[in-house]
Write an enzyme that holds these catalytic residues in place. Sequence first.
Site, PDB file in Angstrom:
ATOM      1  N   ARG A 171      -1.931   2.735  16.394  1.00  0.00           N
ATOM      2  CA  ARG A 171      -2.018   2.897  14.929  1.00  0.00           C
ATOM      3  C   ARG A 171      -3.250   3.710  14.416  1.00  0.00           C
ATOM      4  O   ARG A 171      -4.419   3.501  15.128  1.00  0.00           O
ATOM      5  CB  ARG A 171      -2.078   1.512  14.262  1.00  0.00           C
ATOM      6  N   LYS A 218       0.996  -2.764   4.310  1.00  0.00           N
ATOM      7  CA  LYS A 218       1.498  -2.954   3.028  1.00  0.00           C
ATOM      8  C   LYS A 218       1.482  -4.034   2.332  1.00  0.00           C
ATOM      9  O   LYS A 218       1.258  -4.394   1.300  1.00  0.00           O
ATOM     10  CB  LYS A 218       3.216  -2.312   3.320  1.00  0.00           C
ATOM     11  N   GLU A 254      10.125   1.108   6.310  1.00  0.00           N
ATOM     12  CA  GLU A 254      10.794  -0.055   5.735  1.00  0.00           C
ATOM     13  C   GLU A 254      10.561  -0.030   4.265  1.00  0.00           C
ATOM     14  O   GLU A 254       9.106   0.320   3.712  1.00  0.00           O
ATOM     15  CB  GLU A 254      10.286  -1.400   5.959  1.00  0.00           C
TER      16      GLU A 254
HETATM   17  P1  ATP Z   1       2.493  -2.182   7.367  1.00  0.00           P
HETATM   18  O1  ATP Z   1       1.736  -2.893   8.291  1.00  0.00           O
HETATM   19  O2  ATP Z   1       1.732  -1.290   6.664  1.00  0.00           O
HETATM   20  O3  ATP Z   1       3.681  -2.510   6.661  1.00  0.00           O
HETATM   21  P2  ATP Z   1       4.691  -0.989   9.028  1.00  0.00           P
HETATM   22  O4  ATP Z   1       4.719  -0.584  10.500  1.00  0.00           O
HETATM   23  O5  ATP Z   1       5.362  -2.400   8.768  1.00  0.00           O
HETATM   24  O6  ATP Z   1       3.219  -0.958   8.304  1.00  0.00           O
HETATM   25  P3  ATP Z   1       7.089   0.623   8.574  1.00  0.00           P
HETATM   26  O7  ATP Z   1       7.421   0.972   7.288  1.00  0.00           O
HETATM   27  O8  ATP Z   1       7.774  -0.217   9.547  1.00  0.00           O
HETATM   28  O9  ATP Z   1       5.558  -0.171   8.066  1.00  0.00           O
HETATM   29  O10 ATP Z   1       6.348   2.041   9.067  1.00  0.00           O
HETATM   30  C1  ATP Z   1       7.143   3.147   9.227  1.00  0.00           C
HETATM   31  C2  ATP Z   1       6.331   3.873  10.428  1.00  0.00           C
HETATM   32  O11 ATP Z   1       5.096   4.157  10.368  1.00  0.00           O
HETATM   33  C3  ATP Z   1       6.380   3.047  11.719  1.00  0.00           C
HETATM   34  O12 ATP Z   1       7.109   3.757  12.604  1.00  0.00           O
HETATM   35  C4  ATP Z   1       5.280   2.610  11.944  1.00  0.00           C
HETATM   36  O13 ATP Z   1       4.829   2.537  13.323  1.00  0.00           O
HETATM   37  C5  ATP Z   1       4.439   3.680  11.453  1.00  0.00           C
HETATM   38  N1  ATP Z   1       2.904   3.304  10.937  1.00  0.00           N
HETATM   39  C6  ATP Z   1       2.771   2.373   9.953  1.00  0.00           C
HETATM   40  N2  ATP Z   1       1.269   2.183  10.065  1.00  0.00           N
HETATM   41  C7  ATP Z   1       0.972   3.239  10.663  1.00  0.00           C
HETATM   42  C8  ATP Z   1      -0.391   3.189  11.070  1.00  0.00           C
HETATM   43  N3  ATP Z   1      -1.419   2.511  10.517  1.00  0.00           N
HETATM   44  N4  ATP Z   1      -0.678   4.257  12.184  1.00  0.00           N
HETATM   45  C9  ATP Z   1       0.381   4.721  12.643  1.00  0.00           C
HETATM   46  N5  ATP Z   1       1.608   4.740  12.422  1.00  0.00           N
HETATM   47  C10 ATP Z   1       1.999   3.854  11.503  1.00  0.00           C
HETATM   48 MG    MG Z   2       7.352  -2.918   9.449  1.00  0.00          MG
END
Ligand code: ATP
Ligand code: MG
Length: 571
Positions: A273, A283, A46
């Site tokens: 994760r 983020k 995102e």
């Molecule tokens: P955040 O909590 O940091 O905002 P998010 O999952 O909301 O992370 P996205 O931009 O939706 O962020 O993530 C893009 C991809 O990266 C998704 O498929 C998510 O599962 C993966 N991802 C995000 N954080 C991690 C992590 N700590 N370990 C592994 N994969 C991750």
């Molecule tokens: Mg997300």
Amino acid sequence: MKAQSANTTIPSDEKASQNDFIRQIIADDVKANKHDGQVVTRFPPEPNGYLHIGHAKSICLNFGIATEQPGRHCYLRFDDTNPSKEDMEYVESIQTDVRWLGYDWGDRLRHSSDYFEQLHEYAIALIKMGKAYVCSLTSEQIKDYRGTLREPGKNSPYRERAVAENLALFERMKAGEFGEGEQVLRAKIDMASPNLNMRDPVIYRIKHLPHQMTGDKWCIYPMYDFTHCLSDAIEGITHSLCTLEFEDHRPLYDWILDTLETPCHPQQIEFARLSLNYTVMSKRKLQELVENNHVSGWDDPRMPSLSGMRRRGYTPESIRDFCDRIGITRKNTQIEMGVLENCIRSDLETKTARVMAVLKPLRVVIDNYPKDQVEQLEAPYHPTDPNFGSRQLPFSRVLYIEQDDFREVAPKKFFRLAPGREVRLRYGYFITCQDVLKDKNGDVAELRCTYDPETRGGATPPDGRKVKGTLHWVSATHAITAEVRLYDRLFNQAEPGADGSDFKTALNPNSIETISDAKLEPSLAQATDRYQFERLGYFCVDNVESSPEALVFNRIVTLRDSWAKIEKANV
Ligand code: ATP
Ligand code: MG
């Protein structure tokens, strides 16, 4: 000096080194000719922040799988369904970071917003099937009606609206006739489902906000769960890999694709994760650190963001190696920062030239060295790899050594310089400390030493005399002055905020130490790269604030894991 490789392609010996449970599922699917033997993955960030090392795990998995065999593909898809939090700055930084990690999406760059038209049609199809309805409850009411894990939900009074009415209302939502939150479109599934995600989830909402890609075209935006599975299906994704918290969403993912009979039905597979200790990995939290000026920006070298790590001096190879070492499992664990640091150490060990820099200078005058003499001493850039070549180190009467390398009263096992003590200057000479001069505060200001001309280049003298300590040094008149920034953990708790407190209270107040007058050997005047400063660690020219006139270095990592020792001592 050997140029550091600017690899954008992954060396073949790095590929296919993994055989985790996801790769096994994929191999079995290929063998069984599921999805016609195709493998298509996607990385779906995102664009509401910069990528962090957790995202690197997902990038290395999705793009890694796609690069392991010819004919496989990976999409980079911006999951841009929430215009209130998204920005082009993030869209651009994410592309920079994925490329920097060494991956290429070719012509497979997509946005969920590319599919807004199709998603809207799918929503209408659901309404026509009687599987979606416009709900006029407020968001509070929707929450109340939803029930709890122990109690079933209640049907919305609008659940039985006629198809024609739903179609008309949905059209009016799209036309901008309602305010935000006045109406939503919900999937009609099961308000008594034990899975809360299946209790008539909202699939469209009103947002009177322009979108960075579609401008003013839409004021209704699809929700993540509706968008994600359909975007996967539209792109022909075969394996939709996501983190464990989406496990509970899988029934909804499958329900939408089954109900709409999409041409393909990707398989969602969840993995753990990445969590690293002594940092945060969301983020939202990283954004908070930036906004409240706890760090200098998303690319602050202490941040776990990829841009921060790049600025700190991490290589893409080291991050890929890290993702490889931690592997892919379904078990959530905390990874120690030391694992990451070992990856960069082992990458830089063979890649960097070794040079000399004195961070906290102490003046040394060699009394028996001719006043205006300057010698050029040959010094290899790497102790074992001749490809690095060598440079000439100027040696003269006044030098700097590290303050820490001198003690007036030397404790046991302190083999460095002390009054009357002889040490080797690396690639220089043996010197003996004859006298200690103090300033008016009584602090050591200068050492008066003598040198042995028969130890040129640091060689053992003819009488076979041995010394126990070898120090790094620079010639005072030839040295260049630079700023050096030393970093420590950004937080001083292993899991900041895990005890329910504000994670920011765990910030380490000493996470940066700035040294403004470090003395560097003159070969570093043109520095642009990463180096090992002998005995001090790996350092990198700061790619934002350094200039040829005012060099700034970041310490990437120390030579050894001193933190592990400290932690052990604390238990
Ligand atoms: P955040 O909590 O940091 O905002 P998010 O999952 O909301 O992370 P996205 O931009 O939706 O962020 O993530 C893009 C991809 O990266 C998704 O498929 C998510 O599962 C993966 N991802 C995000 N954080 C991690 C992590 N700590 N370990 C592994 N994969 C991750
Ligand atoms: Mg997300």
